[in-house]
Motif scaffolding. Sequence first.
Motif, PDB file in Angstrom:
ATOM      1  N   PHE A 168       0.862  -1.184   0.000  1.00 54.44           N
ATOM      2  CA  PHE A 168       0.000   0.000   0.000  1.00 54.44           C
ATOM      3  C   PHE A 168       0.898   1.233   0.000  1.00 54.44           C
ATOM      4  O   PHE A 168       2.116   1.134   0.197  1.00 54.44           O
ATOM      5  N   ASP A 169       0.322   2.382  -0.231  1.00 53.69           N
ATOM      6  CA  ASP A 169       1.085   3.630  -0.300  1.00 53.69           C
ATOM      7  C   ASP A 169       1.360   4.130   1.126  1.00 53.69           C
ATOM      8  O   ASP A 169       0.505   4.754   1.759  1.00 53.69           O
ATOM      9  N   ALA A 170       2.587   3.849   1.615  1.00 55.31           N
ATOM     10  CA  ALA A 170       2.952   4.227   2.984  1.00 55.31           C
ATOM     11  C   ALA A 170       3.428   5.670   3.087  1.00 55.31           C
ATOM     12  O   ALA A 170       3.788   6.118   4.174  1.00 55.31           O
ATOM     13  N   SER A 171       3.434   6.399   1.964  1.00 56.29           N
ATOM     14  CA  SER A 171       3.882   7.790   2.002  1.00 56.29           C
ATOM     15  C   SER A 171       2.766   8.762   2.370  1.00 56.29           C
ATOM     16  O   SER A 171       3.017   9.943   2.602  1.00 56.29           O
ATOM     17  N   ARG A 172       1.556   8.269   2.418  1.00 56.33           N
ATOM     18  CA  ARG A 172       0.402   9.125   2.712  1.00 56.33           C
ATOM     19  C   ARG A 172      -0.010   8.950   4.173  1.00 56.33           C
ATOM     20  O   ARG A 172       0.147   7.881   4.766  1.00 56.33           O
ATOM     21  N   GLN A 173      -0.488  10.023   4.752  1.00 54.02           N
ATOM     22  CA  GLN A 173      -0.982   9.989   6.125  1.00 54.02           C
ATOM     23  C   GLN A 173      -2.407   9.409   6.153  1.00 54.02           C
ATOM     24  O   GLN A 173      -3.156   9.595   5.183  1.00 54.02           O
TER      25      GLN A 173
END
Length: 377
Positions: A168-173
């Motif tokens: 998953f996109d772990a760069s987003r809060q």
Amino acid sequence: MYVIMQRKIPLRKVIAIVKLSLLVIWFWPLSQNANKRKVLYMKLYQYVITLLTIAAMASLIYAVVINPVDPEFVIKSTLGLFPCCHVIWNNLCRIATYRRLQYVTFKMENVYALIKGHEEAIVQRDYIDKFAHFYGFCTISFYISVLALLVGPILHDEPLPIAAEFPFDASRQPLRAITYIHQCVIGLFIAGSLCINTFMALLLWLTSARFKLLIENLRTITNIYDFMKCIEKHQQLLEYAKEVTLVVRPFAMGTIFASTLALITIGLIFIIKVSLALKFQCVFLTVSGLLEVFMYAWPAEHLIHISNNIAQIVFESNWYDESKYFRKNLQMIILRSQKPILVALPCGLPSLSLHYYASYLSTIFSYFTTIRLMFEE
């Protein structure tokens, strides 16, 4: 700094510091009369540690799978796997040896809580003053190293402390904050797990200290009754030392295996083309891995010699002026002392000692040489 290092740390404070260093993983055994609820909480916490660590390992393995062409990233992820495996191994060993660990810890605390003033002075002079600062330095360095790794993303604008990937996109809060907190918690678990080395070394050192106190008692005996008490203490101490070695050896084996695999991986870093910053970090990791094994080898070597010294001290007494019954008991204690107390590693590995540590260093350097030759060809 020199003044601080010269300060004497009392025995009770040494035990308290070691207990505090293990607080984050709740490793110090509960008292034997602890209620069932506290035991349940402790077991649940151990399961939480294991599950969180497995989740971290999954992200590291996933990173290796999706980035096989980036050698630097693969090595970083692989180096993160070894301490995670070490945490899980220590948890499994704790479960398997908990009763024995609880017994030897309770016995250690009980003996040194009732120690006499002159005996405490001997332990302080011959043991605490000699090893406390070294193991204190190792314990502090474990936590400082992990802390430096965790604050890295803040100082260098990196996404996460550990080279991991997620499906998953772990760069987003808030996923970025959750994964960062998760890796921080895992870092604390790793530091606490490394401090188990200090705890195991403490058990070995204080077992040696009890042999030292017994030697001092043997030197001052004046009658057969005191001698019989020393024989009884010696038998009890041999049984206790056997229990301690059985507790220590699985944790020592886990440390040796994890350090060996990490050092071999680090050897690859100095051969292939990677950044200078990573090579600089690996120098500290190499020193740390070698120190971890030494933390076991040093007290194990001392325990071998001090347990053998009982026979020599008894033989130097005035046994020839005593009765036949006295000489018979003296012969028994000499025979039992001729078999040293060894921390024998499982799986057919040799016993821990400084000689083993020297051969371990030689083996590691031979691995480095072999790997370098393979890459040159």
